[in-house]
Design a protein around this motif. Structure first.
Motif, PDB file in Angstrom:
ATOM      1  N   HIS A   1      25.172  14.924  19.894  1.00  0.00           N
ATOM      2  CA  HIS A   1      23.671  15.295  20.027  1.00  0.00           C
ATOM      3  C   HIS A   1      23.217  13.801  20.657  1.00  0.00           C
ATOM      4  O   HIS A   1      23.536  12.706  20.239  1.00  0.00           O
ATOM      5  N   TRP A   2      22.465  14.067  21.790  1.00  0.00           N
ATOM      6  CA  TRP A   2      21.589  12.912  22.584  1.00  0.00           C
ATOM      7  C   TRP A   2      20.280  13.006  22.491  1.00  0.00           C
ATOM      8  O   TRP A   2      19.607  14.185  22.450  1.00  0.00           O
ATOM      9  N   PHE A   3      19.324  12.086  22.207  1.00  0.00           N
ATOM     10  CA  PHE A   3      17.963  11.985  22.084  1.00  0.00           C
ATOM     11  C   PHE A   3      17.432  11.104  23.135  1.00  0.00           C
ATOM     12  O   PHE A   3      17.994  10.025  23.380  1.00  0.00           O
ATOM     13  N   ALA A   4      16.196  11.172  23.428  1.00  0.00           N
ATOM     14  CA  ALA A   4      15.191  10.321  23.775  1.00  0.00           C
ATOM     15  C   ALA A   4      13.764  10.395  23.541  1.00  0.00           C
ATOM     16  O   ALA A   4      13.415  11.201  23.056  1.00  0.00           O
ATOM     17  N   LYS A   5      13.078   9.200  23.680  1.00  0.00           N
ATOM     18  CA  LYS A   5      11.488   9.046  23.558  1.00  0.00           C
ATOM     19  C   LYS A   5      11.204   7.927  24.430  1.00  0.00           C
ATOM     20  O   LYS A   5      11.770   7.016  24.778  1.00  0.00           O
ATOM     21  N   GLU A   6       9.948   8.501  25.048  1.00  0.00           N
ATOM     22  CA  GLU A   6       9.379   7.615  26.047  1.00  0.00           C
ATOM     23  C   GLU A   6       8.396   6.436  24.989  1.00  0.00           C
ATOM     24  O   GLU A   6       7.905   6.864  24.178  1.00  0.00           O
ATOM     25  N   LEU A   7       8.770   5.395  25.395  1.00  0.00           N
ATOM     26  CA  LEU A   7       7.963   4.255  24.573  1.00  0.00           C
ATOM     27  C   LEU A   7       6.672   3.985  25.082  1.00  0.00           C
ATOM     28  O   LEU A   7       6.001   2.916  24.591  1.00  0.00           O
ATOM     29  N   VAL A   8       6.429   4.390  26.443  1.00  0.00           N
ATOM     30  CA  VAL A   8       4.989   3.822  26.968  1.00  0.00           C
ATOM     31  C   VAL A   8       3.783   4.584  26.227  1.00  0.00           C
ATOM     32  O   VAL A   8       4.007   5.461  25.628  1.00  0.00           O
TER      33      VAL A   8
END
Length: 164
Positions: free
Chosen positions: A157-164
């Motif tokens: 499983h791969w996840f991402a989140k914008e940090l801006v």
């Protein structure tokens, strides 16, 4: 006042080494128990721990944070900076007795803040299917499941989140 404190830690400190050993032992044993009905072979455990000491979690290529609860080491989170404005979250771990006290969310948010301060605008991670608690944590913290960004042997499983 929170009983949690989170601060950078050298990847090769005794505290970081103990947390890495506990993390790797737990996830490795969990995988082998699920797939082969046994715990990790001690020789394999030593070899794999030694093969990934965490040098990539040292500035300027990354960072390692250690959470302490009431002053005692309780967990860690690291991030790598591959150089493309993205950070990769790794080694998120709390000792079993420290779970359920709010530390995991604080630890991940501190890793996000540190990665942002190091220039990352996005955080990515991968995890396994059997690590349902981790997947629930990441979803609760605003990570969304994405297409694969690596071909790691245990990445499911791969996840991402914008940090801006």
């Amino acid at each position: 006042m929170s009983a949690w404190t989170i601060a950078p830690e050298p990847y090769d400190s005794p505290v970081a080494a103990a947390l890495w050993r506990a993390y790797y032992t737990e996830v490795s044993d969990r995988w082998y128990l699920l797939h082969e009905g046994r715990r990790t072979d001690p020789a394999e455990l030593e070899r794999e721990i030694a093969a990934a000491p965490g040098a990539d979690l040292a500035p300027p290529t990354g960072g390692l944070l250690v959470a302490r609860h009431a002053g005692e080491p309780a967990g860690s989170a690291g991030f790598r900076l591959p150089g493309d404005g993205t950070a990769e979250l790794t080694r998120v771990f709390l000792y079993p007795g420290m779970r359920g006290r709010g530390g995991a969310g604080q630890l991940v948010r501190a890793a996000e803040d540190a990665a942002r301060a190091a220039g990352a605008g996005r955080m990515i991670l991968d995890t396994r299917g059997d690590l349902v608690e981790a997947r629930a944590l990441y979803a609760r913290l605003g990570y969304t499941e994405t297409a694969p960004h690596n071909a790691g042997p245990y990445a499911e499983h791969w996840f991402a989140k914008e940090l801006v």
